[in-house]
Design a protein around this motif. Structure first.
Motif, PDB file in Angstrom:
ATOM      1  N   LYS A  70      -2.884  -0.840  -7.684  1.00 41.78           N
ATOM      2  CA  LYS A  70      -3.691  -1.791  -6.906  1.00 41.78           C
ATOM      3  C   LYS A  70      -3.896  -3.090  -7.677  1.00 41.78           C
ATOM      4  O   LYS A  70      -3.854  -4.195  -7.101  1.00 41.78           O
ATOM      5  CB  LYS A  70      -5.034  -1.142  -6.583  1.00 41.78           C
ATOM      6  N   TYR A 123       0.816  -1.214   0.000  1.00 37.60           N
ATOM      7  CA  TYR A 123       0.000   0.000   0.000  1.00 37.60           C
ATOM      8  C   TYR A 123       0.855   1.272   0.000  1.00 37.60           C
ATOM      9  O   TYR A 123       0.386   2.349  -0.377  1.00 37.60           O
ATOM     10  CB  TYR A 123      -0.917  -0.008   1.220  1.00 37.60           C
ATOM     11  N   TYR A 163       1.181   3.584  -3.287  1.00 36.98           N
ATOM     12  CA  TYR A 163       0.186   4.525  -3.807  1.00 36.98           C
ATOM     13  C   TYR A 163       0.694   5.971  -3.762  1.00 36.98           C
ATOM     14  O   TYR A 163       0.409   6.786  -4.652  1.00 36.98           O
ATOM     15  CB  TYR A 163      -1.127   4.417  -3.009  1.00 36.98           C
ATOM     16  N   ASN A 164       1.458   6.296  -2.762  1.00 35.91           N
ATOM     17  CA  ASN A 164       1.924   7.681  -2.621  1.00 35.91           C
ATOM     18  C   ASN A 164       2.929   8.080  -3.691  1.00 35.91           C
ATOM     19  O   ASN A 164       3.224   9.270  -3.853  1.00 35.91           O
ATOM     20  CB  ASN A 164       2.549   7.897  -1.244  1.00 35.91           C
ATOM     21  N   LYS A 219      -2.975   5.007  -9.568  1.00 36.09           N
ATOM     22  CA  LYS A 219      -3.154   4.310  -8.293  1.00 36.09           C
ATOM     23  C   LYS A 219      -3.970   3.033  -8.483  1.00 36.09           C
ATOM     24  O   LYS A 219      -3.684   1.987  -7.864  1.00 36.09           O
ATOM     25  CB  LYS A 219      -3.841   5.229  -7.288  1.00 36.09           C
ATOM     26  N   SER A 250      -5.356   9.133 -10.108  1.00 35.84           N
ATOM     27  CA  SER A 250      -6.161   8.008  -9.621  1.00 35.84           C
ATOM     28  C   SER A 250      -6.040   6.793 -10.525  1.00 35.84           C
ATOM     29  O   SER A 250      -6.051   5.642 -10.049  1.00 35.84           O
ATOM     30  CB  SER A 250      -7.635   8.425  -9.508  1.00 35.84           C
TER      31      SER A 250
END
Length: 234
Positions: A229, A213, A216-217, A225, A222
């Protein structure tokens, strides 16, 4: 005629001598009397162990197979039962009784030949073979910090993203990474598509996937991201 007369005279003299002679005494070690008659039939030999059985003196503990004794006892019970039923019908009952007696004698021999429990020392059964132990699982270690710094310097010397990716591919084929180390590689690329390609390349070699996780940064949009995922969830 003369020869016949001589023969009669001799026989008469022998008979008279036998009547007048006294019997010789027996040797000192023997008593007077006649020897008892000897039976002409076969004599049954009595074994010492038979007498011991009859007197109840065989108290030695022995080891026998329980199943074999139970089978023989069951056989004797069957034979005796059949003998009882046939006792009034000719020789059939006597034959069954004889077979039962033979079974008893065999059982007695079995007990007589059984080993003494005090000296019974059976050969130990071999221990069951244990399945071979599986080889230990290999222990994976992440790339050393010094090696990672060397790889980053090699990527810095390459001006194009494809060349940087070639260096990263060579390093990833022979090493494992932590998520924190993967984050150090992403700044080598300017565009999101190249960063996503770097994540795809290195993710199978990441050891602490539970920290995915944190990636993501490293992305701003989006859509990027969402692609991260998909990669770490695959």
């Amino acid at each position: 005629m003369k020869a016949l007369f001589v023969a009669i005279t001799l026989l008469t003299a022998v008979a008279a001598s036998a009547q007048n002679s006294q019997p010789m005494p027996p040797p000192p070690s023997q008593g007077f009397g006649t020897m008892p008659p000897v039976s002409s039939g076969p004599q049954q030999q009595v074994r010492p162990e038979d007498n011991e059985f009859r007197r109840g003196r065989r108290a030695t503990l022995v080891v026998v197979a329980r199943e074999e004794v139970e089978e023989r006892l069951a056989r004797m019970e069957q034979l005796l039962g059949e003998a009882y039923e046939k006792s009034g019908r000719g020789n059939g009952g006597r034959n069954k009784l004889r077979e039962a007696r033979e079974e008893i004698e065999d059982l007695r021999d079995l007990l007589a030949e059984a080993p003494d429990v005090r000296s019974y020392n059976p050969r130990p059964m071999p221990a069951p073979q244990q399945p071979p132990m599986p080889p230990p699982a290999p222990v994976y270690q992440p790339i050393a910090d010094a090696m990672l710094r060397s790889a980053l310097k090699a990527m810095d010397r390459e001006p194009f993203a494809d060349d940087k990716m070639n260096v990263l591919e060579d390093v990833a084929n022979n090493n494992y990474f932590l998520v924190s180390q993967l984050l150090q590689v992403l700044p080598q690329f300017q565009f999101s598509k190249d960063k996503l390609e770097a994540v795809r390349l290195m993710w199978s070699r990441v050891l602490d996937k539970q920290n995915g996780y944190q990636l993501y940064n490293a992305f701003q949009f989006s859509n990027d991201k969402a692609e991260v995922k998909r990669i770490i969830s695959g």
